[in-house]
Every structure is written in C-alpha cells, then in structure tokens.
Motif scaffolding. Structure first.
Motif, short mmCIF file in Angstrom:
data_model
loop_
_atom_site.label_atom_id
_atom_site.label_comp_id
_atom_site.label_asym_id
_atom_site.label_seq_id
_atom_site.Cartn_x
_atom_site.Cartn_y
_atom_site.Cartn_z
N PRO A 199 5.56 33.18 4.52
CA PRO A 199 4.53 32.33 5.09
C PRO A 199 3.59 33.12 6.00
N PRO A 200 2.34 32.63 6.12
CA PRO A 200 1.34 33.37 6.88
C PRO A 200 1.65 33.39 8.38
N THR A 201 1.48 34.56 8.97
CA THR A 201 1.68 34.73 10.41
C THR A 201 0.62 35.68 10.96
N ALA A 202 0.41 35.63 12.25
CA ALA A 202 -0.55 36.53 12.90
C ALA A 202 0.06 37.90 13.17
N HIS A 203 1.37 38.00 13.07
CA HIS A 203 2.10 39.24 13.35
C HIS A 203 2.75 39.74 12.07
N CYS A 204 2.65 41.02 11.79
CA CYS A 204 3.27 41.59 10.59
C CYS A 204 4.72 41.99 10.89
N PRO A 205 5.69 41.37 10.21
CA PRO A 205 7.08 41.74 10.45
C PRO A 205 7.47 43.08 9.81
N TYR A 206 6.59 43.65 8.99
CA TYR A 206 6.89 44.90 8.29
C TYR A 206 6.54 46.14 9.12
N CYS A 207 5.36 46.09 9.79
CA CYS A 207 4.96 47.26 10.57
C CYS A 207 4.78 46.95 12.05
N GLY A 208 4.83 45.67 12.42
CA GLY A 208 4.70 45.28 13.81
C GLY A 208 3.28 45.05 14.30
N ALA A 209 2.30 45.22 13.43
CA ALA A 209 0.90 45.07 13.84
C ALA A 209 0.54 43.59 14.06
N TRP A 210 -0.47 43.41 14.90
CA TRP A 210 -1.03 42.08 15.13
C TRP A 210 -2.39 41.96 14.45
N ASP A 211 -2.72 42.90 13.62
CA ASP A 211 -4.02 42.94 12.93
C ASP A 211 -3.86 42.37 11.52
N THR B 56 0.85 -1.18 0.00
CA THR B 56 0.00 0.00 0.00
C THR B 56 0.89 1.24 0.00
N ILE B 57 0.59 2.15 -0.92
CA ILE B 57 1.34 3.41 -0.99
C ILE B 57 0.53 4.48 -0.28
N HIS B 58 1.11 5.08 0.72
CA HIS B 58 0.44 6.14 1.46
C HIS B 58 0.97 7.49 0.99
N PRO B 59 0.09 8.34 0.45
CA PRO B 59 0.55 9.66 0.00
C PRO B 59 0.97 10.53 1.19
N LEU B 60 1.75 11.53 0.88
CA LEU B 60 2.20 12.47 1.90
C LEU B 60 1.21 13.63 1.96
N PHE B 61 0.73 13.96 3.16
CA PHE B 61 -0.22 15.04 3.33
C PHE B 61 0.41 16.16 4.15
N PRO B 62 0.06 17.41 3.83
CA PRO B 62 0.52 18.51 4.68
C PRO B 62 -0.24 18.51 6.00
N ASN B 63 0.31 19.19 6.99
CA ASN B 63 -0.35 19.36 8.27
C ASN B 63 -1.43 20.44 8.08
N VAL B 64 -2.68 20.02 8.05
CA VAL B 64 -3.77 20.96 7.79
C VAL B 64 -4.39 21.50 9.08
N THR B 65 -3.82 21.17 10.23
CA THR B 65 -4.34 21.65 11.51
C THR B 65 -3.40 22.66 12.17
N ASP B 66 -2.35 23.06 11.49
CA ASP B 66 -1.40 24.03 12.03
C ASP B 66 -2.13 25.35 12.33
N ARG B 67 -1.80 25.97 13.45
CA ARG B 67 -2.52 27.20 13.85
C ARG B 67 -2.33 28.35 12.87
N GLU B 68 -1.20 28.39 12.16
CA GLU B 68 -0.94 29.49 11.22
C GLU B 68 -1.51 29.24 9.82
#
Length: 134
Positions: free
Chosen positions: A41-53, A2-14
């Motif tokens: 990559p997606p993050t909750a914090h903006c590294p460009y302006c420092g906002a968390w929005d 049986t060949i099992h495909p590789l899946f990404p982690n789809v439950t990561d918080r980011e």
C-alpha cells in the motif's frame, strides 16, 4: 428499502491522490524516488531504503491477472451474486497488485492480460476496475 453502496474512504492522507487520479481517468501508484521501488500500500516513507522522497506515478493501466474468486452467495444487497473479484499485477510495477470487481462469472485464466477502466459510482467516487484486455 434503499440500498446504500459501500464507498472507500477517498479522503485518507495516504490514498486520496489515488482516488483523485481515478476521477481524472488516470491510474497511479506510489513509488520511491530514491530507490525506484513501487510502494503498495502507498506510503510517504519507503520501507526498502528509508527515504521520505516518494511520489505518485502514472501507470499504463495494463497488467496481468494474478488471482480471482467468484462470489456466488450474495452477502450485501449492493452486490448481487454472482460477481468476481480480481487481483491484477501492474505491468509497469509488478509489486503493485490492485483489486477490481467484475459482474458475473467471466471465463478467466491465470496471467490473462488485463486493462483498467474507470467506474464512476452514483453519488460516490470513481474506482479503477479491470477487464480482460482487448
């Protein structure tokens, strides 16, 4: 065997919302609401302006081919060679580059217009993939 495909982690918080949107047939990217910069990559914090929005935004699903490589030597049974890995720069957020998988060795050229399509994996997640635009 049986060949099992590789899946990404789809439950990561980011990134879980990226995969949830893909399951709905939508392509999304994360962006800062304060300075409007796309975050990948997606993050909750903006590294460009420092906002968390930050928030997920819908993308048009179009882009241009930034780079690609064709794999001719099979390295995993779930991925028979040849296949091509592509890096696509989104039209509506050029700083976001997403990876996709194409069967075979298609004729590709730099900056080729690309469009997203959604691949529902058996017993797995739905992944955004890319193909040359019609």
């Amino acid at each position: 065997m049986t060949i099992h495909p590789l899946f990404p982690n789809v439950t990561d918080r980011e990134t879980h919302e990226f995969f949830e949107a893909a399951a709905e047939g939508r392509l999304v990217f994360r962006a800062c609401n304060a300075c409007d910069h796309a975050l990948h990559p997606p993050t909750a914090h903006c590294p460009y302006c420092g906002a968390w929005d930050t928030a997920w935004r819908d993308a048009e699903g179009t882009g241009k081919l930034h780079a690609w490589t064709t794999v001719t030597h099979q390295i995993h049974p779930a991925f028979p060679a040849p296949y091509t890995l592509v890096v696509v720069e989104l039209d509506d957020a050029p700083e976001v580059r997403l990876i996709g998988h194409m069967d075979g060795a298609p004729p590709l050229v730099a900056d080729m217009p690309m469009e997203v399509w959604f691949q529902a994996l058996p017993n797995g997640p739905t992944l955004p993939q890319w193909r040359p635009a019609a």
